[in-house]
Design a protein around this motif. Structure first.
Motif, PDB file in Angstrom:
ATOM      1  N   ALA A   4       0.923  -1.110   0.153  1.00  0.00           N
ATOM      2  CA  ALA A   4      -0.134   0.054  -0.013  1.00  0.00           C
ATOM      3  C   ALA A   4       0.863   1.158  -0.046  1.00  0.00           C
ATOM      4  CB  ALA A   4      -1.011  -0.151   1.014  1.00  0.00           C
ATOM      5  N   ASP A   5       0.692   2.052  -1.034  1.00  0.00           N
ATOM      6  CA  ASP A   5       1.429   3.311  -1.178  1.00  0.00           C
ATOM      7  C   ASP A   5       0.534   4.378  -1.340  1.00  0.00           C
ATOM      8  OD1 ASP A   5       4.020   2.422  -1.274  1.00  0.00           O
ATOM      9  OD2 ASP A   5       3.743   1.574  -3.169  1.00  0.00           O
ATOM     10  N   GLU A   6       0.668   5.563  -0.443  1.00  0.00           N
ATOM     11  CA  GLU A   6      -0.412   6.637  -0.641  1.00  0.00           C
ATOM     12  C   GLU A   6       0.096   7.602  -1.606  1.00  0.00           C
ATOM     13  OE1 GLU A   6      -0.672   8.828   3.083  1.00  0.00           O
ATOM     14  OE2 GLU A   6      -1.285   6.971   4.114  1.00  0.00           O
ATOM     15  N   ILE A   7      -0.737   8.231  -2.592  1.00  0.00           N
ATOM     16  CA  ILE A   7      -0.108   9.163  -3.491  1.00  0.00           C
ATOM     17  C   ILE A   7      -1.003  10.279  -3.375  1.00  0.00           C
ATOM     18  CG2 ILE A   7       0.118   7.023  -5.305  1.00  0.00           C
ATOM     19  CD1 ILE A   7      -2.636   7.551  -6.339  1.00  0.00           C
ATOM     20  N   GLU A   8      -0.522  11.412  -4.069  1.00  0.00           N
ATOM     21  CA  GLU A   8      -1.151  12.693  -4.142  1.00  0.00           C
ATOM     22  C   GLU A   8      -0.926  13.272  -5.601  1.00  0.00           C
ATOM     23  OE1 GLU A   8      -1.420  16.238  -0.978  1.00  0.00           O
ATOM     24  OE2 GLU A   8      -0.022  16.961  -2.544  1.00  0.00           O
ATOM     25  N   ILE A   9      -1.931  13.813  -6.350  1.00  0.00           N
ATOM     26  CA  ILE A   9      -1.832  14.040  -7.691  1.00  0.00           C
ATOM     27  C   ILE A   9      -2.230  15.717  -7.644  1.00  0.00           C
ATOM     28  CG2 ILE A   9      -2.495  13.870  -9.909  1.00  0.00           C
ATOM     29  CD1 ILE A   9      -3.538  11.284  -9.487  1.00  0.00           C
ATOM     30  N   GLU A  10      -1.295  16.492  -8.042  1.00  0.00           N
ATOM     31  CA  GLU A  10      -1.619  17.952  -8.045  1.00  0.00           C
ATOM     32  C   GLU A  10      -1.776  18.381  -9.467  1.00  0.00           C
ATOM     33  OE1 GLU A  10      -1.058  21.009  -4.762  1.00  0.00           O
ATOM     34  OE2 GLU A  10       0.609  21.271  -5.937  1.00  0.00           O
ATOM     35  N   VAL A  11      -2.775  18.942  -9.920  1.00  0.00           N
ATOM     36  CA  VAL A  11      -2.656  19.397 -11.337  1.00  0.00           C
ATOM     37  C   VAL A  11      -2.673  20.927 -11.206  1.00  0.00           C
ATOM     38  CG1 VAL A  11      -3.965  19.343 -13.358  1.00  0.00           C
ATOM     39  CG2 VAL A  11      -4.049  17.459 -11.881  1.00  0.00           C
ATOM     40  N   HIS A  12      -1.786  21.592 -11.957  1.00  0.00           N
ATOM     41  CA  HIS A  12      -1.704  22.967 -12.029  1.00  0.00           C
ATOM     42  C   HIS A  12      -1.944  23.371 -13.536  1.00  0.00           C
ATOM     43  CE1 HIS A  12       1.141  22.526  -8.586  1.00  0.00           C
ATOM     44  NE2 HIS A  12       1.587  21.308  -9.174  1.00  0.00           N
ATOM     45  N   GLY A  13      -2.886  24.459 -13.407  1.00  0.00           N
ATOM     46  CA  GLY A  13      -3.521  24.960 -14.807  1.00  0.00           C
ATOM     47  C   GLY A  13      -3.596  26.502 -14.541  1.00  0.00           C
ATOM     48  N   ARG A  14      -4.166  27.194 -15.509  1.00  0.00           N
ATOM     49  CA  ARG A  14      -4.292  28.669 -15.381  1.00  0.00           C
ATOM     50  C   ARG A  14      -5.907  28.954 -14.877  1.00  0.00           C
ATOM     51  NH1 ARG A  14      -4.140  30.890 -21.030  1.00  0.00           N
ATOM     52  NH2 ARG A  14      -2.078  30.079 -20.859  1.00  0.00           N
ATOM     53  N   GLY A  15      -5.833  29.786 -13.901  1.00  0.00           N
ATOM     54  CA  GLY A  15      -7.342  30.102 -13.256  1.00  0.00           C
ATOM     55  C   GLY A  15      -7.862  31.145 -13.873  1.00  0.00           C
TER      56      GLY A  15
ATOM     57  N   THR B  48      -4.750   5.946  -3.104  1.00  0.00           N
ATOM     58  CA  THR B  48      -3.657   4.699  -2.587  1.00  0.00           C
ATOM     59  C   THR B  48      -3.372   3.745  -3.817  1.00  0.00           C
ATOM     60  OG1 THR B  48      -3.362   2.786  -1.072  1.00  0.00           O
ATOM     61  CG2 THR B  48      -5.750   3.223  -1.801  1.00  0.00           C
ATOM     62  N   VAL B  49      -2.235   3.255  -4.107  1.00  0.00           N
ATOM     63  CA  VAL B  49      -1.957   2.298  -4.614  1.00  0.00           C
ATOM     64  C   VAL B  49      -1.802   0.763  -4.100  1.00  0.00           C
ATOM     65  CG1 VAL B  49      -0.433   1.532  -6.689  1.00  0.00           C
ATOM     66  CG2 VAL B  49      -1.411   3.973  -6.417  1.00  0.00           C
ATOM     67  N   ARG B  50      -2.104  -0.209  -4.695  1.00  0.00           N
ATOM     68  CA  ARG B  50      -2.141  -1.570  -3.970  1.00  0.00           C
ATOM     69  C   ARG B  50      -1.592  -2.513  -4.875  1.00  0.00           C
ATOM     70  NH1 ARG B  50      -4.891  -1.572   1.508  1.00  0.00           N
ATOM     71  NH2 ARG B  50      -5.219   0.628   1.847  1.00  0.00           N
ATOM     72  N   ALA B  51      -0.792  -3.316  -4.353  1.00  0.00           N
ATOM     73  CA  ALA B  51      -0.525  -4.525  -5.397  1.00  0.00           C
ATOM     74  C   ALA B  51      -0.126  -5.824  -4.577  1.00  0.00           C
ATOM     75  CB  ALA B  51       1.123  -4.262  -6.087  1.00  0.00           C
ATOM     76  N   LEU B  52      -0.926  -6.851  -4.912  1.00  0.00           N
ATOM     77  CA  LEU B  52      -0.951  -8.104  -4.167  1.00  0.00           C
ATOM     78  C   LEU B  52       0.082  -8.986  -4.893  1.00  0.00           C
ATOM     79  CD1 LEU B  52      -1.946  -9.849  -2.075  1.00  0.00           C
ATOM     80  CD2 LEU B  52      -3.708 -10.699  -3.724  1.00  0.00           C
ATOM     81  N   ASP B  53      -0.116  -9.359  -6.152  1.00  0.00           N
ATOM     82  CA  ASP B  53       1.027 -10.081  -6.841  1.00  0.00           C
ATOM     83  C   ASP B  53       1.250  -9.283  -8.245  1.00  0.00           C
ATOM     84  OD1 ASP B  53      -1.065 -12.897  -7.454  1.00  0.00           O
ATOM     85  OD2 ASP B  53      -1.353 -10.823  -7.959  1.00  0.00           O
ATOM     86  N   ALA B  54       0.552  -8.007  -8.488  1.00  0.00           N
ATOM     87  CA  ALA B  54       0.906  -7.380  -9.639  1.00  0.00           C
ATOM     88  C   ALA B  54       2.211  -6.678  -8.976  1.00  0.00           C
ATOM     89  CB  ALA B  54      -0.052  -6.126  -9.965  1.00  0.00           C
ATOM     90  N   SER B  55       2.999  -6.090 -10.284  1.00  0.00           N
ATOM     91  CA  SER B  55       4.130  -5.436  -9.926  1.00  0.00           C
ATOM     92  C   SER B  55       4.045  -3.883  -9.215  1.00  0.00           C
ATOM     93  CB  SER B  55       5.082  -5.268 -11.001  1.00  0.00           C
ATOM     94  OG  SER B  55       6.215  -4.395 -10.914  1.00  0.00           O
TER      95      SER B  55
END
Length: 436
Positions: A198-209, A271-278
């Motif tokens: 289990a890995d935590e992820i954050e995606i931040e998208v930057h645009g022009r307001g 979150t990204v989880r991998a059981l037997d996937a890479s």
């Protein structure tokens, strides 16, 4: 590594079985006390002290991982006599409980993952071994009451890397978890991956307001993030072998301050989880989708990954050893029409060897330093569809008190089997199970 036991697995000593049954009422009372006053990760000192009070007459405990403790029963450390360690988790979750139990928590912290049951069961096992005599086991017992399973920094990683834990010379580590995805009366034991990384992820998208009425003057990060969310959920279905398991969940989205304003940034967390996937391939594909999709909408994006837990991988030999000792009938065996429901497994539990999930547990860190085995004990009520009721971390999840005994019986049988597997081949004790 653990050694396979002979074809006939060790039988649980009747004195140990009787001693465990005698401890269960007090263990249930301890469960109530822990449940009523739960503590968050890193703040478990009060819970630890309740446990130590219940074990006060058994010996001198060692404090470990700040708010944890461990207690050894049996012979002192000896390289020729590896111990069997058993882990139970002390912490609770930041959840408002809705179980309606007479001993329910009243604040904003609750034991809705079953850790109170695990701790009470391990206390019962520890006291039973002391009551009947540690010599009835072929290996010393090291009971580990671990903090910080639910939140980093990992309590398991701290215990596993502590020289004080290593000094006990454990040859196997056992853990147990209640599991509403399994029917009541079932214990699952299998080798290989059983819980995902289990890995935590954050995606931040930057645009022009800008103004919502002039979208052509903006580069909308909300639109870009919406497309990223849709694209991310195709990674597993189109970039991962369908015979393996992985999952990406985006559970939190944030953007904007007014309905008619295009914001500068939009953020997703998950979150990204991998059981037997890479694990590495999932994260690489995620980064590719995030960055390229943002560019397609005139934006830029950053992906931040916070590594959490590796996958829980059960030791194959230890799993075979414990499974052989735990059950005479498997969950998927056909029912013998001449025997009603067929003969149940040892201690009334039916053995399952198929269950695994993309849940995560920091128990995985023990497997990096010694053979380890996580067992799962079912909680779904008779006649109910497993998984249909409140699940782990749900405000209404709470196993009934009888689960303390079911978990404790499974643990004691597993400790007996694992201990016998660790006896050196030349030792005469291999020729006789302990007081069958």
């Amino acid at each position: 590594m653990s050694r396979p036991v002979p074809a006939d697995p060790p039988r649980l000593a009747p004195a140990l079985r009787a001693a465990l049954e005698a401890e269960l009422d007090d263990a249930v009372a301890l469960r109530h006390a822990l449940h009523r006053e739960p503590r968050l990760s890193g703040d478990e000192a009060d819970s630890r002290d309740l446990v130590l009070a219940a074990l006060a007459d058994l010996g001198t405990p060692e404090l470990i991982a700040d708010t944890g403790a461990m207690l050894r029963l049996g012979a002192p450390p000896d390289p020729a006599r590896p111990a069997v360690a058993v882990r139970a988790e002390l912490d609770a979750l930041p959840v408002v409980e809705r179980t309606g139990l007479p001993f329910s928590a009243t604040g904003d912290v609750a034991h809705v993952c079953g850790h109170d049951v695990h701790v009470a069961a391990l206390v019962a096992v520890t006291r039973a071994v002391a009551r009947a005599g540690p010599e009835l086991l072929t290996a010393p017992l090291l009971a580990v009451f671990q903090p910080r399973e639910e939140k980093a920094p990992s309590g398991a990683a701290d215990v596993a890397g502590d020289p004080r834990f290593a000094a006990h010379g454990a040859g196997a580590m056992l853990g147990v978890h209640v599991q509403p995805e399994l029917p009541r009366g079932t214990v699952s034991v299998r080798g290989g991956p059983v819980n995902a990384s289990a890995d935590e992820i954050e995606i931040e998208v930057h645009g022009r307001g800008g103004h919502g009425g002039y979208p052509h003057r903006t580069r909308d990060p909300v639109l870009a993030l919406a497309q990223i969310v849709a694209g991310v959920h195709h990674i597993v279905s189109r970039r991962v072998d369908p015979m393996t398991a992985g999952v990406i969940t985006l559970g939190q989205l944030e953007a904007g301050s007014a309905p008619n304003v295009v914001p500068e940034t939009a953020t997703a967390r998950g979150t990204v989880r991998a059981l037997d996937a890479s694990r590495d391939e999932l994260l690489a594909a995620l980064r590719e989708v995030v960055e390229s999709t943002a560019r397609a909408y005139g934006c830029s994006a950053t992906l931040t990954v916070v590594p959490n837990e590796p996958a829980v991988v059960n030791d194959e030999a230890l799993a075979r050893t414990v499974a052989r000792s735990l059950g005479s009938r498997r969950r998927d065996d056909p029912v013998d029409p001449g025997n009603g429901d067929a003969e149940p497994a040892a201690d009334g539990l039916v053995l399952d060897t198929t269950f695994r999930s993309c849940g995560a547990d920091d128990f995985s860190h023990y497997g990096e330093v010694l053979p380890s085995l996580m067992l799962f004990v079912g909680t779904a009520a008779a006649g109910a569809t497993p998984g249909a009721g409140p699940g782990l971390h749900h405000p209404e999840f709470s196993p009934d008190d009888a689960m303390v005994g079911e978990v404790a019986r499974a643990l004691l049988a597993a400790v007996t089997a694992a201990g016998a597997a660790l006896v050196p081949a030349e030792d005469p004790l291999t020729a006789a199970a302990p007081h069958a």
